[in-house]
Write a protein that holds these residues in place. Structure first.
Motif, PDB file in Angstrom:
ATOM      1  N   ALA A  31       5.559  17.806  88.417  1.00 28.18           N
ATOM      2  CA  ALA A  31       5.770  17.653  90.142  1.00 28.18           C
ATOM      3  C   ALA A  31       4.744  17.519  90.856  1.00 28.18           C
ATOM      4  N   LEU A  34       3.754  14.645  92.984  1.00 27.54           N
ATOM      5  CA  LEU A  34       4.355  14.499  94.354  1.00 27.54           C
ATOM      6  C   LEU A  34       3.531  14.638  95.626  1.00 27.54           C
ATOM      7  N   CYS A  97       9.359  13.552  81.843  1.00 34.84           N
ATOM      8  CA  CYS A  97       9.670  14.262  83.206  1.00 34.84           C
ATOM      9  C   CYS A  97       8.614  13.719  84.313  1.00 34.84           C
ATOM     10  N   PRO A 101       8.889  11.941  89.346  1.00 34.02           N
ATOM     11  CA  PRO A 101       8.179  12.105  90.655  1.00 34.02           C
ATOM     12  C   PRO A 101       7.263  10.576  90.615  1.00 34.02           C
ATOM     13  N   ALA A 171      15.891  17.779  85.996  1.00 30.68           N
ATOM     14  CA  ALA A 171      14.721  17.733  86.550  1.00 30.68           C
ATOM     15  C   ALA A 171      13.935  16.490  87.146  1.00 30.68           C
ATOM     16  N   ASN A 172      14.246  15.513  86.212  1.00 33.95           N
ATOM     17  CA  ASN A 172      13.889  13.853  86.731  1.00 33.95           C
ATOM     18  C   ASN A 172      14.261  13.621  87.964  1.00 33.95           C
ATOM     19  N   MET A 175      13.288  15.788  91.068  1.00 35.40           N
ATOM     20  CA  MET A 175      11.909  15.147  91.534  1.00 35.40           C
ATOM     21  C   MET A 175      11.981  13.964  92.229  1.00 35.40           C
ATOM     22  N   LEU A 198      11.667  24.785  88.614  1.00 32.56           N
ATOM     23  CA  LEU A 198      11.019  23.635  89.087  1.00 32.56           C
ATOM     24  C   LEU A 198      11.358  23.521  90.737  1.00 32.56           C
ATOM     25  N   LEU A 202       9.438  23.386  93.999  1.00 31.70           N
ATOM     26  CA  LEU A 202       9.754  21.915  94.825  1.00 31.70           C
ATOM     27  C   LEU A 202       9.754  22.511  96.420  1.00 31.70           C
TER      28      LEU A 202
END
Ligand code: UD1
Length: 425
Positions: A31, A34, A97, A101, A171-172, A175, A198, A202
């Motif tokens: 992450a 990002l 993962c 992002p 998660a993917n 993000m 996560l 974020l």
């Protein structure tokens, strides 16, 4: 290559501190792609998988610095590269993962398609379905997922598959959606503490994720994210492994710096097996005096019993009084440890996605081969209680997810050593 040599028969006693959850740290590191601002991840464990993620981030133009106290500092220096190469992704599936992002920030990604693993096929169709819903154009070329998005638009999607929600898939998509235009709604999102972690990270970066910890996540896209400092949650799987070590050896172990509220299903099972479990805000202990009672173990997505503790608990019930049925509902083929436990005199019969375990009165030390991360932990647990010497080979698997496991076990009284394996197995 190293092996762990264990002289069994010591009841483990004492206190041990939990490490930080690998499965939180990996997506959280992804992450950090990002934002161009620096991020600080505190107390990251010194694990092989974390080192692999840092190498992937470096290949993607991120400067990563790891300090002696476990803090990892990241700063994106160059957003030109979008490729996560096969050599790295093949050693760790969580590398996938970076897909979300990369698409959110760089609008393009080329990520090696993760293969299967020893416990069966591990598709990523749900990751791709979620990303497509956000407007990503995806194809598979020469073993790579090649993805592109002119713009990402919030969307509604259902992300459940035949085996329930997906942890890294959630998660993917999460993000990818934090910087998308509009609102994204993910139904059947994974609720694992690591997914919650996560989402909290974020939000600490300026995202607007709502419904954290529930199966419905709502993400309100924002224009950009900023840097953040964060300490991920303790590793509930490592904690569960130490509690299982107390249960199997008939000792008493207290694990500190952990989150007992993440371990409800594990506590319930340990109690059913005849252990005494106590806990406070940030500690949990497990003790056993009498014989272990038989008890069934059924893995399920969180808050159910974690598949990542199935192998360790199979080792435990292999010494219980009576018959236990272990049912794997997340990875139906995750039974590689059955044959190796059999070499140690466990009586286990595998039937499709179940294993029937007939409790035996003692295990016998043997040379065994670790097939994957959690299976190796199960073999170590069996070795701790087995008569005579157990040699667990291919311990590089265990180093992916347990930091200094032999040092922590030694502190609890275990006779365990890491030695060079001359056979190179
Ligand atoms: C994560 C964990 C892993 C844990 C697993 C289940 C990380 C880095 N790894 O793996 O330790 O064992 O959750 O708790 O966090 N599936 C599909 N389609 C998909 C994705 C998954 O059918 O697109 C299936 C899988 O085959 C499996 C189930 O869904 O049967 C759960 O898999 P998933 O939650 O995705 O596991 P990972 O995120 O890879």
């Amino acid at each position: 290559m190293d092996k762990l040599v264990i002289q069994g028969g010591v009841a483990l006693r004492g206190e041990v501190e939990a490490g930080t959850a690998k499965n939180s740290v990996l997506p959280i590191l992804a992450a950090t792609l990002l934002t161009r601002e620096p991020c600080r991840i505190r107390d990251a464990p010194a694990l092989r998988d974390v080192a692999t993620m840092l190498r992937i981030l470096e290949a993607l133009g991120v400067r990563c610095e790891r300090h002696a106290d476990g803090t990892i500092e990241t700063r994106v220096e160059d957003e030109g590269s979008v490729e996560a190469p096969y050599e790295l992704v093949k050693t760790m599936r969580a590398s996938v993962c970076v897909l979300g992002p990369l698409l959110a920030r760089r609008r393009r990604a080329r990520v090696s398609f993760p293969g299967g693993c020893v416990f069966g096929p591990r598709p990523i169709d749900l990751h791709l379905k979620g990303l497509r819903a956000l407007g990503v154009d995806l194809d598979i070329e020469a073993g790579y997922i090649v993805a592109r998005a002119e713009r990402l638009r919030g969307a509604e999607m259902y992300l459940g598959g035949s085996f329930g929600p997906t942890v890294t898939g959630t998660a993917n998509v999460l993000m990818a959606s934090v910087l998308a235009e509009g609102v994204t709604r993910i139904e059947m999102a994974a609720c694992e503490p690591e997914v919650q972690d996560l989402a909290n990270f974020l939000n600490a970066m300026g995202a607007d994720v709502r419904g954290i910890g529930t199966p419905i996540l709502e993400i309100h896209g924002v224009g950009e994210l900023h840097g953040a400092e964060y300490r991920p949650v303790p590793d509930r799987i490592e904690v569960g492994t130490f509690l299982a070590a107390a249960a199997i050896t008939g000792g008493g172990v207290k694990v500190t710096r952990c989150r007992p509220d993440h371990l409800g299903a594990v506590v319930e099972r340990l109690t059913a097996l005849g252990c005494r479990v106590e806990s406070g805000d940030d500690w949990i202990s497990c003790a056993r005096r009498g014989r272990l009672e038989a008890g069934d173990i059924t893995t399920l997505p969180y808050p159910g019993f974690p598949t990542d503790l199935q192998a360790q608990f199979m080792a435990v019930v292999s010494l219980a009084d009576g018959v236990s049925v272990v049912t794997e509902k997340v990875y139906p083929e995750r039974f590689m440890h059955v044959a190796e436990l059999g070499r140690m005199r466990a009586r286990i019969r595998k039937e499709h996605h179940m294993a029937i375990v007939l409790g035996t009165d003692y295990l016998s030390g043997a040379p065994v081969l670790a097939s994957d991360l959690r299976a190796s932990a199960a073999l170590v647990l069996a070795g701790l209680v087995a008569e005579g010497e157990t040699q667990v080979r291919r311990v590089y698997h265990i180093d992916r997810g347990y930091e200094r496991i032999e040092t922590k076990l030694q502190a609890l009284g275990a006779r365990i050593e890491r030695v060079r394996d001359e056979d190179g197995l």
